[in-house]
Structure formats: structure tokens, C-alpha cells
Write an enzyme that holds these catalytic residues in place. Structure first.
Site, mmCIF file in Angstrom:
data_model
loop_
_atom_site.group_PDB
_atom_site.id
_atom_site.type_symbol
_atom_site.label_atom_id
_atom_site.label_comp_id
_atom_site.label_asym_id
_atom_site.label_seq_id
_atom_site.Cartn_x
_atom_site.Cartn_y
_atom_site.Cartn_z
ATOM 1 N N CYS A 184 -5.126 12.885 -4.253
ATOM 2 C CA CYS A 184 -3.670 12.750 -4.119
ATOM 3 C C CYS A 184 -3.011 12.626 -5.488
ATOM 4 C CB CYS A 184 -3.325 11.543 -3.255
ATOM 5 S SG CYS A 184 -3.486 11.820 -1.485
ATOM 6 N N TYR B 183 0.848 -1.202 0.000
ATOM 7 C CA TYR B 183 0.000 0.000 0.000
ATOM 8 C C TYR B 183 0.882 1.249 0.000
ATOM 9 C CZ TYR B 183 -4.037 2.858 1.585
ATOM 10 O OH TYR B 183 -5.042 3.793 1.712
ATOM 11 N N THR B 184 1.850 1.284 -0.905
ATOM 12 C CA THR B 184 2.749 2.422 -1.048
ATOM 13 C C THR B 184 3.044 2.616 -2.536
ATOM 14 O OG1 THR B 184 4.640 0.934 -0.649
ATOM 15 C CG2 THR B 184 3.852 2.227 1.232
ATOM 16 N N LEU C 276 1.966 -1.026 13.931
ATOM 17 C CA LEU C 276 1.065 -0.646 15.019
ATOM 18 C C LEU C 276 -0.363 -1.105 14.733
ATOM 19 C CD1 LEU C 276 2.270 3.026 15.707
ATOM 20 C CD2 LEU C 276 3.118 0.884 16.679
#
Length: 286
Positions: free
Chosen positions: A268, A32-33, A94
């Protein structure tokens, strides 16, 4: 050493939306980048693997080394590092969803190398490693922790240690003005929307935030590779995939979540094309 607590709540609110939702627009690598379209005819999956390889190749990995991935997502880079580079891997996240899927994917490899995912922040990690990689996790950090992150990274690396930081960054108004790039009220509202609805607590660094803090911690910046237009294309692909799965996306989450993500992905992409936001791989040496 002062104990810093990771921002678990912010990460989990951003990424613990159902994996079924993300699966509708991500490719099978679950990365997811920003992808790297080394060739124009690449699929999204091929371009994601090319991006991971682009980063890992810069680390001069050798079989048996231990690689730390800070913010490992769903484990795509961890799996690639084990399978292609024959290294031990430790992934920190996290997000509980990221942790569970990464753990399962690593367990399925069947390697003799150490391969583990941890529900842990970099603030809590104190083991020595040979190399560090991080894909778009830094832009979720707080500015007051930038220097501490680089100092801790520097301390756990050997004398010939290398770190690859793949991060988004933005520019100040003066630079944008000098380049003839207008920053509009619509842009400011969009950035506010990202902070509130997509990446709670997120704060994009500037390029000096990255370079200056890394150098202050002792790192040398060996190379910077910009990938701005690659991200615009990545976002286009994600938006097309999600739009094609609109009904399923709404059923899995809600119309509000679907609309928010479409606004985020298309907005974006537009701002990467206009030059308001950039993304780069920073190769750092000790």
C-alpha cells in the site's frame, strides 16, 4: 424505512484478529488510519492525534454537542473528542474487539459527558446528532449503499450540521493513463489480495462515488484535503514497527498473518507513492 443489515461478518474477520497483534505496530492512540505529519519531526502518536484534531476542528464542535463516529475503531477519536472538545460521543463499530476496547477506554475517562460505544452499524442508527465523523470506514461499504449512507447521515443532522468523511479512494484507468501512471497486473493482483486476505468485502470508492452521492443526498462539499503522502509515511511506520516485532507477531498470530500484513503495509505504501490510491478528508455541510 427499509431495514438494511450491516456486514458484521466481514468487519469481524478483518478486525477481530488479536488486539495483541495490532498493538505490535500501532501507536498508543490505537488509531488504525492515515496519520497527519504536520511537522517532519512528529512521532506516529503525535501525527495520529494531529490527524484526529485536523478532522474534528473542521466540524466546528462546541461543548455539549453530540458527535457520532461511524466505524470508531478502538476509540481513539472518541477519547480525543471527549477530552479535548468536551462533547458527547457515540461510536459505532461492527467489530467486537473494537467495541470492547472502545467501551473500556471511554469508561476510564471519567467524564460527565455521554460517552458510549455500540456494536452497531450505521444502518441501524436512527438518533439525531449534531456532527458526524468517519475515518476510513466508507471504503468498507458496498457501492449500492453509498447514497443511503449519505441520506441517513443528512437526515439525522440539524440544519447547521457538518460531517467529516476521511476516506481512501482510487482512480479509473483513464485518469491514471492521462496522468502517466501505469496500472499493472501486479497492482490488480495486489488489490485482489487486499479484498481476499486483509479487508474481506472491501471495495475502494472513486472520488466521484463520494462527492456525487454526498451531493445527491443534499450535502455541500465545503473542502477536500488530500493526504496521500501522509499515508505512505504512516504505512512505512507501521511496517517498520511490525518488522521489528516479527517473532512476537508470529507467536501471537502466525507466520502467514505476519507475511500477509507486511505485504499489505509495504504494498500500500508503494501504491500511495505512485499515485494509484489516495486518501482525503471531505468536509460536508448540510
Amino acid at each position: 424505512m427499509a431495514k438494511l443489515r450491516p456486514y458484521y461478518e466481514e468487519s469481524q474477520s478483518a478486525y477481530d484478529i488479536s488486539d495483541d497483534f495490532f498493538a505490535l505496530f500501532l501507536d498508543p492512540t490505537w488509531v488504525y488510519t492515515c496519520a497527519y505529519f504536520e511537522r517532519d519531526d512528529m512521532t506516529l502518536e503525535e501525527a495520529q492525534l494531529a490527524k484526529v484534531d485536523l478532522a474534528l476542528d473542521k466540524l466546528n464542535l462546541e461543548p455539549g454537542m453530540t458527535l457520532l463516529d461511524v466505524g470508531c475503531g478502538w476509540g481513539g477519536a472518541l477519547v480525543r473528542a471527549v477530552e479535548k472538545y468536551d462533547v458527547n460521543v457515540i461510536g459505532l463499530t461492527l467489530s467486537r474487539n473494537h467495541y470492547e476496547r472502545s467501551k473500556d477506554r471511554l469508561a476510564a475517562i471519567g467524564t460527565q459527558r455521554r460517552a458510549e460505544a455500540r456494536l452497531q452499524g450505521w444502518e441501524e442508527f436512527e438518533e439525531n446528532v449534531d456532527r458526524i465523523v468517519s475515518f476510513e470506514a466508507f471504503d468498507a461499504f458496498k457501492k449500492e449503499r453509498y447514497l443511503t449512507f449519505f441520506e441517513r447521515s443528512y437526515d439525522i443532522l440539524p440544519d447547521d450540521g457538518r460531517m467529516l468523511l476521511h476516506s481512501l479512494f482510487t482512480y479509473d484507468r483513464r485518469w491514471l493513463h492521462e496522468q502517466g501512471i501505469a496500472l499493472t497486473m501486479s497492482d490488480l493482483r495486489f488489490l485482489k489480495f487486499l479484498r481476499e486476505s486483509i479487508f474481506p468485502g472491501g471495495e475502494l470508492p472513486s472520488e466521484p462515488d463520494i462527492v456525487d452521492n454526498a451531493q445527491a443526498a443534499g450535502f455541500t462539499i465545503e473542502h477536500v484535503q488530500l493526504l496521500q503522502q501522509h499515508y505512505a509515511r504512516t504505512l512505512d511506520a507501521w511496517a517498520a514497527n511490525l518488522q521489528a516485532a516479527r517473532e512476537r507477531a508470529i507467536a501471537v498470530q502466525s507466520e502467514e498473518v505476519y507475511n500477509n500484513f507486511m505485504h499489505y503495509l509495504t504494498g500500500c505504501a508503494e501504491r500511495f507513492r505512485r499515485g494509484l490510491i489516495n486518501v482525503a478528508q471531505f468536509t460536508m455541510t448540510k
